[in-house]
Design an enzyme around this catalytic site. Structure first.
Site, PDB file in Angstrom:
ATOM      1  CE  LYS A 114      -4.024  -1.944   2.386  1.00  0.00           C
ATOM      2  NZ  LYS A 114      -4.897  -1.820   3.567  1.00  0.00           N
ATOM      3  N   GLY A 138      11.137  -6.633   7.343  1.00  0.00           N
ATOM      4  CA  GLY A 138      11.053  -8.088   7.420  1.00  0.00           C
ATOM      5  C   GLY A 138      11.062  -8.799   6.084  1.00  0.00           C
TER       6      GLY A 138
END
Length: 398
Positions: free
Chosen positions: A198, A351
Site C-alpha cells: 500500500k 522483514g
C-alpha cells in the site's frame, strides 16, 4: 550524530567495576510450545554483553518479548527460553531475575537477564517514576536495541534521561553509522527502493525520499498505484486509486529535481493470486481487465538493475513482487542480485526485505542490514528516533 559510544567508555577504562544496564532486543519468534524458532537477535546482542563482561562490569540485560499486559505477568511472557539460548551461545549459565525494578544483585564479571521489561507498570508510557528506579540500578546505561529506538519507553528513553551515563551499544552505533552514510552523507547517485502493498503505509516515506534521492524505485502494490498515476491500466491489481494524486505529486517532485520514478514497461500477470497460477509477461500497456500484476517484467527488472549497478548509495525496503511465489519472484531476485553486484554502499531493512536477502543468499553483499523494522521506516521518513534524540542530548551534556 554525536552520541557516547560504549566502546569509547571501555577504551577509556570507565567500565570496570561499574553496574551496566543493557537494553537489548531479544524479541525472538517462538513456536506454540515456546521454543525459539530464529535466534538472530540473540546472537546480534552478544557482542555488547561480552564487551561489558570482559571490561569487568556487573552486567544486567533486559528486553521485551511479545506483547505482555503491564502488571500481569504470564508464563508465555517469560524470557526463560531466551536465557536458556543466550547461555548456550555464550557457554555460561544466565540467571533470570524477576521483580527486579526495586533492586538487582549482580557482581562485577557476573551476568543476569532481567525479566520482560514490558511487564513493568509504566514501561510503555515512559513513567518518570519507573524511569528513575531503572536509572538507579546502574552506573552506565547502554542502548543496543535499534528495533525499539522509535519508541519512547522506560527502558529505551526514560532510563537514558536519568542514568549517570547513557550510551549507544555496538549494534545501535552501527545503525547510526550506516544510516548517516546512506542518508546524511550519501555517495551519489542515491537510489531508494520502496515497495509494499500500500502507498498509504509508505506515503510519508515516499514524500520524504522524493526530496533526497536521485532515483526512486517503487514496487508491489505501490508500483500499481504509480502505474495508475502514469495513466496505465492495472486490471484487478492491488492499488489505492484514491492516492493517485499523491503518487503524481511524488513523480512531479522528483521530476522538478531532475530525478525520476521509473514506471514499469512490462509486468508479470496472473488471473488469480496463487503460487500455482500461470504467469504471463505483458507490456505495461497491455494489462487486461481481469489481470493481477504480481511482479515487474524482465525488461523493467533489467532496466532497474542497470540503474542500481551505477548507484553510489542504495536504500532498500521491500520486495518488488510476490517473491514468495517462485513464478513471481524473478523481479525481486534481479533487483537483489543487482544490489549485491553493485559497488554502491547499500542499506536494507524490513522483514520482507530480510527474507528476500536470505532467500537469495546475498547477506555478505549488502553493506548494512538493519535489524529494526518500524525504526528503519521512521528513519526513512526523516523522523528523529526518540532513542537517538536522548542519547544525543546526553552526549551534549557530558
Amino acid at each position: 550524530m554525536n552520541v557516547i559510544r560504549f566502546s569509547d567508555l571501555i577504551a577509556a577504562g570507565k567500565v570496570a567495576g561499574q553496574r551496566v544496564f543493557i537494553r537489548a532486543d531479544l524479541n525472538v519468534p517462538q513456536d506454540d510450545a515456546g521454543n525459539i524458532t530464529e535466534d538472530t537477535r540473540i546472537r546480534a546482542s552478544i557482542p555488547c554483553i561480552e564487551l561489558a563482561l570482559k571490561a569487568g562490569a556487573a552486567v544486567m540485560v533486559t528486553s521485551h518479548l511479545g506483547r505482555p499486559t503491564e502488571g500481569e505477568f504470564k508464563p508465555e511472557d517469560s524470557l526463560a527460553p531466551v536465557a536458556k539460548r543466550l547461555g548456550e551461545l555464550m557457554g555460561r549459565e544466565v540467571k533470570l531475575v524477576a521483580n527486579w525494578v526495586d533492586g538487582v544483585e549482580v557482581a562485577p564479571g557476573e551476568l543476569v537477564l532481567l525479566e520482560n521489561c514490558r511487564v513493568n507498570k509504566g514501561e510503555k508510557k515512559n513513567d518518570p517514576a519507573l524511569a528513575k528506579k531503572l536509572a538507579a540500578l546502574c552506573d552506565i546505561f547502554v542502548n543496543d536495541a535499534f528495533g525499539t529506538a522509535h519508541r519512547a519507553e522506560g527502558t529505551t528513553y526514560g532510563i537514558a534521561q536519568y542514568a549517570k551515563i547513557a550510551c549507544a551499544g555496538p549494534l545501535l552505533a552501527a545503525e547510526i553509522d550506516a544510516i548517516t552514510q546512506a542518508l546524511a552523507t550519501p555517495k551519489r547517485p542515491l537510489v531508494a527502493i520502496v515497495a509494499g502493498s500500500k502507498v498509504s503505509t509508505k506515503l510519508t516515506i515516499l514524500k520524504a525520499l522524493s526530496d533526497k534521492v536521485d532515483g526512486l524505485i517503487v514496487g508491489g502494490g505501490i508500483a500499481n498505484t504509480f502505474m495508475l498515476a502514469a495513466g496505465l491500466k492495472i486490471g484487478k491489481s492491488l492499488a489505492e486509486p484514491d492516492l493517485v494524486p499523491e503518487a503524481q505529486a511524488v513523480i512531479a517532485a522528483m521530476k522538478a529535481r531532475g530525478a525520476a520514478v521509473p514506471i514499469p514497461v512490462d509486468v508479470v500477470v496472473a488471473k488469480r493470486f496463487a503460487a500455482d497460477a500461470e504467469a504471463t509477461v505483458k507490456a505495461a500497456a497491455d494489462v487486461a481487465e481481469d489481470d493481477l500484476i504480481l511482479d515487474i517484467g524482465p525488461q523493467t527488472a533489467a532496466m532497474l538493475a542497470e540503474q542500481l549497478k551505477a548507484a553510489g548509495t542504495i536504500v532498500w525496503n521491500g520486495p518488488v513482487g510476490v517473491f514468495e511465489f517462485d513464478a513471481f519472484s524473478h523481479g525481486t531476485e534481479t533487483i537483489a542480485r543487482a544490489i549485491a553486484a553493485s559497488s554502491a554502499f547499500s542499506i536494507a531493512g524490513g522483514g520482507d526485505t530480510l527474507a528476500a536477502i536470505a532467500k537469495y543468499g546475498i547477506e555478505k553483499d549488502i553493506g548494512y542490514i538493519s535489524t529494526g523494522g518500524g525504526a528503519f521506516l521512521e528513519i526513512l521518513e526523516g523522523k528523529t528516533l526518540p532513542a537517538f534524540e536522548i542519547l544525543t542530548q546526553r552526549a551534549q551534556e557530558a
